[in-house]
Design a protein around this motif. Structure first.
Motif, PDB file in Angstrom:
ATOM      1  N   MET A  35       0.799  -0.711  -0.056  1.00  0.00           N
ATOM      2  CA  MET A  35       0.093   0.026  -0.268  1.00  0.00           C
ATOM      3  C   MET A  35       0.979   1.367  -0.385  1.00  0.00           C
ATOM      4  SD  MET A  35      -2.854   1.511   2.583  1.00  0.00           S
ATOM      5  CE  MET A  35      -3.514  -0.769   3.525  1.00  0.00           C
ATOM      6  N   ARG A  36       0.303   2.247  -1.078  1.00  0.00           N
ATOM      7  CA  ARG A  36       1.186   3.427  -1.054  1.00  0.00           C
ATOM      8  C   ARG A  36       0.895   4.039  -0.442  1.00  0.00           C
ATOM      9  NH1 ARG A  36       0.608   3.523  -7.183  1.00  0.00           N
ATOM     10  NH2 ARG A  36      -0.569   5.135  -6.545  1.00  0.00           N
ATOM     11  N   HIS A  37       1.894   5.665   0.288  1.00  0.00           N
ATOM     12  CA  HIS A  37       0.869   6.289   1.314  1.00  0.00           C
ATOM     13  C   HIS A  37       0.058   6.954   0.411  1.00  0.00           C
ATOM     14  CE1 HIS A  37       0.805   9.154   4.245  1.00  0.00           C
ATOM     15  NE2 HIS A  37       1.134  10.268   3.810  1.00  0.00           N
ATOM     16  N   ASP A  38       0.282   7.185  -0.960  1.00  0.00           N
ATOM     17  CA  ASP A  38      -1.099   8.535  -1.241  1.00  0.00           C
ATOM     18  C   ASP A  38      -2.103   7.259  -2.330  1.00  0.00           C
ATOM     19  OD1 ASP A  38      -0.183   6.665  -3.371  1.00  0.00           O
ATOM     20  OD2 ASP A  38       0.099   8.258  -4.886  1.00  0.00           O
ATOM     21  N   ASP A  39      -2.660   5.703  -1.618  1.00  0.00           N
ATOM     22  CA  ASP A  39      -2.963   5.530  -1.521  1.00  0.00           C
ATOM     23  C   ASP A  39      -4.531   5.160  -0.123  1.00  0.00           C
ATOM     24  OD1 ASP A  39      -2.539   3.976  -3.799  1.00  0.00           O
ATOM     25  OD2 ASP A  39      -2.117   2.394  -2.739  1.00  0.00           O
ATOM     26  N   LEU A  40      -4.066   6.225   0.957  1.00  0.00           N
ATOM     27  CA  LEU A  40      -5.043   6.245   2.184  1.00  0.00           C
ATOM     28  C   LEU A  40      -5.067   7.794   1.957  1.00  0.00           C
ATOM     29  CD1 LEU A  40      -2.092   5.153   4.564  1.00  0.00           C
ATOM     30  CD2 LEU A  40      -3.667   4.189   3.870  1.00  0.00           C
ATOM     31  N   VAL A  41      -6.612   7.740   2.610  1.00  0.00           N
ATOM     32  CA  VAL A  41      -7.524   9.160   2.976  1.00  0.00           C
ATOM     33  C   VAL A  41      -8.029   9.364   4.079  1.00  0.00           C
ATOM     34  CG1 VAL A  41      -8.946   8.400   1.929  1.00  0.00           C
ATOM     35  CG2 VAL A  41      -9.131  10.416   1.589  1.00  0.00           C
ATOM     36  N   LEU A  42      -7.639  10.818   4.941  1.00  0.00           N
ATOM     37  CA  LEU A  42      -7.636  10.895   6.014  1.00  0.00           C
ATOM     38  C   LEU A  42      -9.645  10.979   5.804  1.00  0.00           C
ATOM     39  CD1 LEU A  42      -7.436  11.591   9.190  1.00  0.00           C
ATOM     40  CD2 LEU A  42      -6.930  13.561   8.295  1.00  0.00           C
ATOM     41  N   VAL A  43     -10.642  10.437   6.934  1.00  0.00           N
ATOM     42  CA  VAL A  43     -11.859  10.545   6.506  1.00  0.00           C
ATOM     43  C   VAL A  43     -12.501  10.588   8.236  1.00  0.00           C
ATOM     44  CG1 VAL A  43     -12.351   9.124   4.891  1.00  0.00           C
ATOM     45  CG2 VAL A  43     -11.982   7.878   7.258  1.00  0.00           C
ATOM     46  N   GLN A  44     -12.610  10.943   8.585  1.00  0.00           N
ATOM     47  CA  GLN A  44     -14.005  10.867   9.505  1.00  0.00           C
ATOM     48  C   GLN A  44     -14.990   9.636  10.009  1.00  0.00           C
ATOM     49  OE1 GLN A  44     -14.224  13.339  12.672  1.00  0.00           O
ATOM     50  NE2 GLN A  44     -11.857  13.918  11.199  1.00  0.00           N
ATOM     51  N   VAL A  45     -14.513   9.194  10.713  1.00  0.00           N
ATOM     52  CA  VAL A  45     -15.292   7.910  10.561  1.00  0.00           C
ATOM     53  C   VAL A  45     -16.764   8.337  11.965  1.00  0.00           C
ATOM     54  CG1 VAL A  45     -15.481   5.800  11.613  1.00  0.00           C
ATOM     55  CG2 VAL A  45     -13.994   6.282  10.062  1.00  0.00           C
ATOM     56  N   GLU A  46     -17.955   8.511  11.718  1.00  0.00           N
ATOM     57  CA  GLU A  46     -18.756   8.890  12.883  1.00  0.00           C
ATOM     58  C   GLU A  46     -18.729   8.039  13.123  1.00  0.00           C
ATOM     59  OE1 GLU A  46     -21.455  10.883  10.898  1.00  0.00           O
ATOM     60  OE2 GLU A  46     -20.514  12.435  10.459  1.00  0.00           O
ATOM     61  N   ARG A  47     -19.453   6.584  13.063  1.00  0.00           N
ATOM     62  CA  ARG A  47     -19.705   5.538  14.261  1.00  0.00           C
ATOM     63  C   ARG A  47     -19.610   4.219  12.821  1.00  0.00           C
ATOM     64  NH1 ARG A  47     -26.183   4.234  14.534  1.00  0.00           N
ATOM     65  NH2 ARG A  47     -26.930   5.292  12.386  1.00  0.00           N
ATOM     66  N   VAL A  48     -19.196   3.224  14.449  1.00  0.00           N
ATOM     67  CA  VAL A  48     -18.776   2.326  13.559  1.00  0.00           C
ATOM     68  C   VAL A  48     -20.801   1.425  14.100  1.00  0.00           C
ATOM     69  CG1 VAL A  48     -17.415  -0.291  13.106  1.00  0.00           C
ATOM     70  CG2 VAL A  48     -16.884   2.270  13.444  1.00  0.00           C
ATOM     71  N   VAL A  49     -21.037   0.234  13.811  1.00  0.00           N
ATOM     72  CA  VAL A  49     -22.857  -0.748  13.882  1.00  0.00           C
ATOM     73  C   VAL A  49     -22.349  -1.899  13.243  1.00  0.00           C
ATOM     74  CG1 VAL A  49     -23.047   1.801  14.759  1.00  0.00           C
ATOM     75  CG2 VAL A  49     -23.717   0.571  12.036  1.00  0.00           C
ATOM     76  N   ARG A  50     -23.239  -2.922  13.772  1.00  0.00           N
ATOM     77  CA  ARG A  50     -23.273  -4.035  13.055  1.00  0.00           C
ATOM     78  C   ARG A  50     -24.580  -4.272  12.561  1.00  0.00           C
ATOM     79  NH1 ARG A  50     -20.361  -8.701  13.806  1.00  0.00           N
ATOM     80  NH2 ARG A  50     -18.622  -7.667  15.912  1.00  0.00           N
ATOM     81  N   SER A  51     -24.390  -4.960  11.534  1.00  0.00           N
ATOM     82  CA  SER A  51     -26.325  -4.494  10.887  1.00  0.00           C
ATOM     83  C   SER A  51     -27.180  -6.081  11.060  1.00  0.00           C
ATOM     84  CB  SER A  51     -26.094  -4.484   9.106  1.00  0.00           C
ATOM     85  OG  SER A  51     -25.324  -6.024   9.160  1.00  0.00           O
TER      86      SER A  51
END
Length: 141
Positions: free
Chosen positions: A1-17
């Motif tokens: 994985m190259r560093h330019d493949d990464l993106v900074l996002v905001q994860v608001e929440r993680v849930v199990r469906s």
């Protein structure tokens, strides 16, 4: 994985469906989407570097098409997830090309796009995927 493949996002929440799939509410600089989370269920809400995986075979005119408005975008509705970005092509052996999408400060590898017209490199395209085909992997240094 190259560093330019990464993106900074905001994860608001993680849930199990209800069907036992782990989903993350991911806010990018170009939209909010709910995608399969391929990290820990206990992920802390907040900023995360992630890698996107679009696990689909792309066919021009079916789930991949050119758009007139040249700007990155991610959105979803009951039919699936739509990702818009700039198409890049890298020549491979025997004249075929590997495609990638420049999207929200990251490169998402797409592989081959079946039926891609000539001269599409640099064009703005929209990809349409079923919800279950979009995965987000947290980057762990």
């Amino acid at each position: 994985m190259r560093h330019d493949d990464l993106v900074l996002v905001q994860v608001e929440r993680v849930v199990r469906s209800s069907d036992d799939v782990v989903l993350a509410y991911v806010r990018t600089s170009v939209g909010l989407v709910v995608a399969r989370w391929c990290g820990e269920l206990e992920a802390t809400p907040g900023a995360h570097h992630v890698e996107w995986e679009l696990d689909e075979e792309f066919r021009w005119g079916l789930n991949c098409s050119e758009v007139e408005v040249g700007e990155p975008l991610v959105r979803e509705n009951e039919r699936g997830i739509f990702v818009q970005g700039q198409l890049g092509l890298e020549a491979a052996d025997q004249g075929s090309a590997f495609a990638h999408l420049e999207f929200a400060d990251a490169l998402i590898l797409l592989g081959h796009i079946n039926g891609l017209p000539e001269g599409m490199a640099g064009s703005w395209v929209e990809l349409h995927l079923p919800h279950e085909k979009v995965k987000v992997y947290p980057y762990l240094a």
